[in-house]
Design an enzyme around this catalytic site. Structure first.
Site, PDB file in Angstrom:
ATOM      1  NE  ARG A 243      -3.795  -2.552   1.673  1.00 42.30           N
ATOM      2  CZ  ARG A 243      -4.464  -3.348   2.494  1.00 42.30           C
ATOM      3  NH1 ARG A 243      -4.336  -3.205   3.795  1.00 42.30           N
ATOM      4  NH2 ARG A 243      -5.247  -4.300   2.012  1.00 42.30           N
ATOM      5  CE1 TYR A 362      -2.926   0.216  -7.949  1.00 41.57           C
ATOM      6  CE2 TYR A 362      -2.998  -1.289  -9.802  1.00 41.57           C
ATOM      7  CZ  TYR A 362      -2.491  -0.160  -9.200  1.00 41.57           C
ATOM      8  OH  TYR A 362      -1.557   0.569  -9.849  1.00 41.57           O
ATOM      9  CD  GLU A 363      -0.553  -3.476  -3.976  1.00 40.97           C
ATOM     10  OE1 GLU A 363      -0.084  -3.291  -2.848  1.00 40.97           O
ATOM     11  OE2 GLU A 363       0.126  -3.691  -4.997  1.00 40.97           O
ATOM     12  N   GLY A 364      -6.377  -2.989  -1.937  1.00 44.07           N
ATOM     13  CA  GLY A 364      -7.318  -2.532  -0.916  1.00 44.07           C
ATOM     14  C   GLY A 364      -7.990  -1.247  -1.364  1.00 44.07           C
TER      15      GLY A 364
END
Ligand code: CAA
Length: 379
Positions: A243, A362-364
């Site tokens: 992140r 993306y990535e949360g």
């Protein structure tokens, strides 16, 4: 407090800026239009050490800190976010995950190749029904003694076709829920592993995003990361660092769009003067500059936390949440400053606006970051 960069950090930042201008910029519009993977550019980034930036030099890495890594991510993303996501995934999710949690044998086999860009990696967690709800893995890795048998489908996988090394997260023991999940290293040439269709995307179109299909893929037990059942924690810990990389990407997209808007506003004339002399435009520039500076402090702070052994789950999540939000806002405003030209591909800002959106997903997603942040402050 010391906000200055070291000489080494400034040098690496300049190297990334030069590379982005000289090597990424020339073909970026064509790669976006035709969804072309930046193969040659990735090879060069491997040579420059951008693909294994934090990896120990004994495994072929650059041995740099996370601050240097975010500086590089920011500079590359100003020009080409499709290339920078490849750098982010390879560094944060693949190399870091392998170096931190892999066995010596796994590192010897794969890490130096990944760190130098001889091969690149992919991180396979998301599924049709397990993107945000990541504990609901449907892909199974059934324990057969000395190997696992892998079955299922993964979706939206960055580097889906171009990778040779895949971290695959799968459920071994359903009863144990997230504590029954494993992370396995899958080689591209394993029998039963199939690359699914390529996604036709709104942004980061140069990065190849695929679904992946596993049909009775036999994965040796020595390819498992950590103890049995460590897979979900592995994914969470790895994503916490990932992140920070995506936050730096969002920062770079915003800064790239702002720099273009600033330059354009100083050249384009309307009502007898350069448009930056109109308060309507000057105030937009002021807002963009302020937001970018705030995001930059958050991103660098999260990287600093990681480098200094502090907890970075919270600072990384906040940096990603904020930087991705201002990436979206800034790129929309940069298009507006460009007026009609902002809608035209040659001016680059419309691409940056399209690329910005994925940083909120993306990535949360931003909503997931808010779960991480709120749980952290309420705990
Ligand atoms: N570090 C270590 N462990 C962690 C952790 C962390 N940061 N976060 C959670 N965990 C652990 C918890 O401690 C818990 O373990 P125990 O029960 O043993 O204590 C376990 O993980 C489950 O945690 P939760 O109960 O909090 O799980 P949850 O179902 O409520 O979900 C979540 C938590 C934060 C929402 C998580 O599911 C999540 O992050 N989802 C988003 C996933 C994501 O980012 N997907 C992106 C795909 S990858 C990608 O985009 C890559 C690419 O190609 C660019």
């Amino acid at each position: 407090m010391d906000f200055s960069l070291t000489e080494e950090q400034e040098l690496i930042q300049q190297a990334a800026r030069d590379f982005a201008q000289n090597d990424l910029l020339p073909g970026v519009i064509e790669r976006d239009e035709k969804q072309l993977f930046p193969k040659e550019e990735v090879r060069k980034m491997g040579e420059l050490g951008f693909l294994g930036m934090m990896v120990d030099p004994k495994y072929g890495g650059s041995g740099l800190d996370t601050v240097s890594y975010v500086l590089v991510m920011e500079e590359l993303s100003k020009i080409d976010a499709s290339s920078s996501v490849i750098v982010s995934v390879n560094n944060s999710l693949v190399c870091w995950g392998l170096e931190t949690f892999g066995t010596e044998a796994q590192k010897e086999k794969y890490l130096s190749k990944l760190a130098t860009g001889e091969i690149i990696g992919a991180f396979c967690l998301s599924e049709p029904e397990a993107g945000s709800d990541a504990t609901s893995q449907k892909t199974t890795a059934i324990d057969k003694g000395d190997h696992y048998v892998l079955n299922g489908t993964k979706n939206w996988i960055t580097n889906g076709n171009s990778a040779d090394f895949y971290f695959v997260i799968a459920q071994t023991d359903k009863e144990k829920k997230h504590r029954g999940i494993n992370a396995l290293i899958v080689d591209k040439n394993m029998d039963g592993f199939e690359i699914g269709p390529k996604e036709n995307k709104l942004g980061i179109r140069g990065s190849d995003t695929h679904s992946l299909i596993f049909n009775d893929v036999k994965v040796p037990k020595e390819n498992r990361i950590g103890e049995d059942g460590f897979g979900f924690k592995f994914a969470m810990k790895t994503l916490a660092g990932g992140r920070i990389g995506i936050a730096a990407q969002a920062l770079g997209i915003a800064a790239g769009a702002y720099e273009l808007a600033l330059k354009y506003s100083q050249e384009r004339k309307a009502f007898g003067t350069e448009i930056c002399n109109h308060q309507a435009i000057a105030f937009k520039l002021a807002d963009m500059h302020t937001q970018i500076e705030a995001a930059r402090h958050m991103v660098y702070k999260a990287a600093w936390d990681k480098d200094n052994g502090k907890d970075y789950d919270l600072s990384g999540a906040m940096a990603k949440l904020y930087a991705s939000q201002i990436a979206m806002e800034t790129t929309v405003e940069a298009v507006q400053v460009h007026g009609g030209n902002g809608f035209v591909k040659e001016y680059h800002v419309e691409r940056l606006m399209r690329d910005a959106k994925i940083t909120q997903i993306y990535e949360g997603t931003s909503e997931i970051q808010k779960i991480v942040i709120s749980r952290s402050i309420l705990d």
